[in-house]
Design a protein around this motif. Structure first.
Motif, PDB file in Angstrom:
ATOM      1  N   ASP A  52       0.814  -1.212   0.000  1.00 32.24           N
ATOM      2  CA  ASP A  52       0.000   0.000   0.000  1.00 32.24           C
ATOM      3  C   ASP A  52       0.848   1.263   0.000  1.00 32.24           C
ATOM      4  O   ASP A  52       0.327   2.363   0.177  1.00 32.24           O
ATOM      5  CB  ASP A  52      -0.951   0.009   1.203  1.00 32.24           C
ATOM      6  N   GLU A  76      -4.317   5.491  -6.691  1.00 31.55           N
ATOM      7  CA  GLU A  76      -5.308   5.408  -5.619  1.00 31.55           C
ATOM      8  C   GLU A  76      -6.702   5.390  -6.219  1.00 31.55           C
ATOM      9  O   GLU A  76      -7.048   6.230  -7.046  1.00 31.55           O
ATOM     10  CB  GLU A  76      -5.179   6.590  -4.660  1.00 31.55           C
ATOM     11  N   ASN A  77      -7.495   4.407  -5.807  1.00 28.25           N
ATOM     12  CA  ASN A  77      -8.891   4.316  -6.232  1.00 28.25           C
ATOM     13  C   ASN A  77      -9.688   5.230  -5.306  1.00 28.25           C
ATOM     14  O   ASN A  77      -9.799   4.983  -4.116  1.00 28.25           O
ATOM     15  CB  ASN A  77      -9.372   2.868  -6.125  1.00 28.25           C
ATOM     16  N   TYR A  78     -10.222   6.315  -5.858  1.00 24.84           N
ATOM     17  CA  TYR A  78     -10.898   7.306  -5.018  1.00 24.84           C
ATOM     18  C   TYR A  78     -12.228   6.811  -4.466  1.00 24.84           C
ATOM     19  O   TYR A  78     -12.714   7.335  -3.480  1.00 24.84           O
ATOM     20  CB  TYR A  78     -11.085   8.616  -5.789  1.00 24.84           C
ATOM     21  N   GLN A  79     -12.810   5.796  -5.085  1.00 25.45           N
ATOM     22  CA  GLN A  79     -14.059   5.246  -4.570  1.00 25.45           C
ATOM     23  C   GLN A  79     -13.815   4.395  -3.331  1.00 25.45           C
ATOM     24  O   GLN A  79     -14.577   4.435  -2.375  1.00 25.45           O
ATOM     25  CB  GLN A  79     -14.759   4.415  -5.639  1.00 25.45           C
ATOM     26  N   THR A  80     -12.731   3.607  -3.350  1.00 32.40           N
ATOM     27  CA  THR A  80     -12.447   2.717  -2.222  1.00 32.40           C
ATOM     28  C   THR A  80     -11.355   3.258  -1.306  1.00 32.40           C
ATOM     29  O   THR A  80     -11.222   2.808  -0.181  1.00 32.40           O
ATOM     30  CB  THR A  80     -11.999   1.328  -2.732  1.00 32.40           C
ATOM     31  N   LYS A  82      -8.268   2.718  -1.767  1.00 35.15           N
ATOM     32  CA  LYS A  82      -7.186   1.739  -1.764  1.00 35.15           C
ATOM     33  C   LYS A  82      -6.275   1.943  -2.965  1.00 35.15           C
ATOM     34  O   LYS A  82      -6.692   2.457  -3.998  1.00 35.15           O
ATOM     35  CB  LYS A  82      -7.750   0.317  -1.775  1.00 35.15           C
ATOM     36  N   GLU A  84      -4.385   0.727  -6.131  1.00 34.46           N
ATOM     37  CA  GLU A  84      -4.550  -0.293  -7.157  1.00 34.46           C
ATOM     38  C   GLU A  84      -3.331  -0.262  -8.065  1.00 34.46           C
ATOM     39  O   GLU A  84      -2.673   0.767  -8.184  1.00 34.46           O
ATOM     40  CB  GLU A  84      -5.816  -0.030  -7.989  1.00 34.46           C
TER      41      GLU A  84
END
Length: 91
Positions: A52, A76-80, A82, A84
């Protein structure tokens, strides 16, 4: 890697690593100092923290990547929230 089911509906992928005696001792001592019962729990925490970390991913790739077609771009996945990995060739 063996796929299986953990507790509940959480999917678990098992990864076996081999450590030298020196690094196994270091891992166990650090786990003990942190009051973590199982050194494998600490190993999991270290692996997830590393995967991460954008900086560490970039560093590892500059040190060890031979084929740039397999290089990943951490996004960075802005929805989660996390991190990626996107293959460089897909960009």
């Amino acid at each position: 890697m063996v796929e299986g089911k953990g507790l509940g509906d959480k999917k678990v992928n098992r990864v076996n690593i081999s450590l030298t005696n020196h690094y196994d001792t270091k891992l166990r001592r650090l786990a003990t100092s942190l009051n973590i019962k199982h050194h494998t729990t600490l190993a999991y925490a270290l692996i997830t923290m590393c995967l991460d970390s954008e900086e560490l991913v970039y560093y590892l790739q500059t040190q060890y990547t031979i084929h740039t077609a397999y290089k990943v771009i951490p996004l960075e996945n802005y929805q989660t929230g996390k991190l990626e990995f996107l293959l460089q060739e897909k960009v």
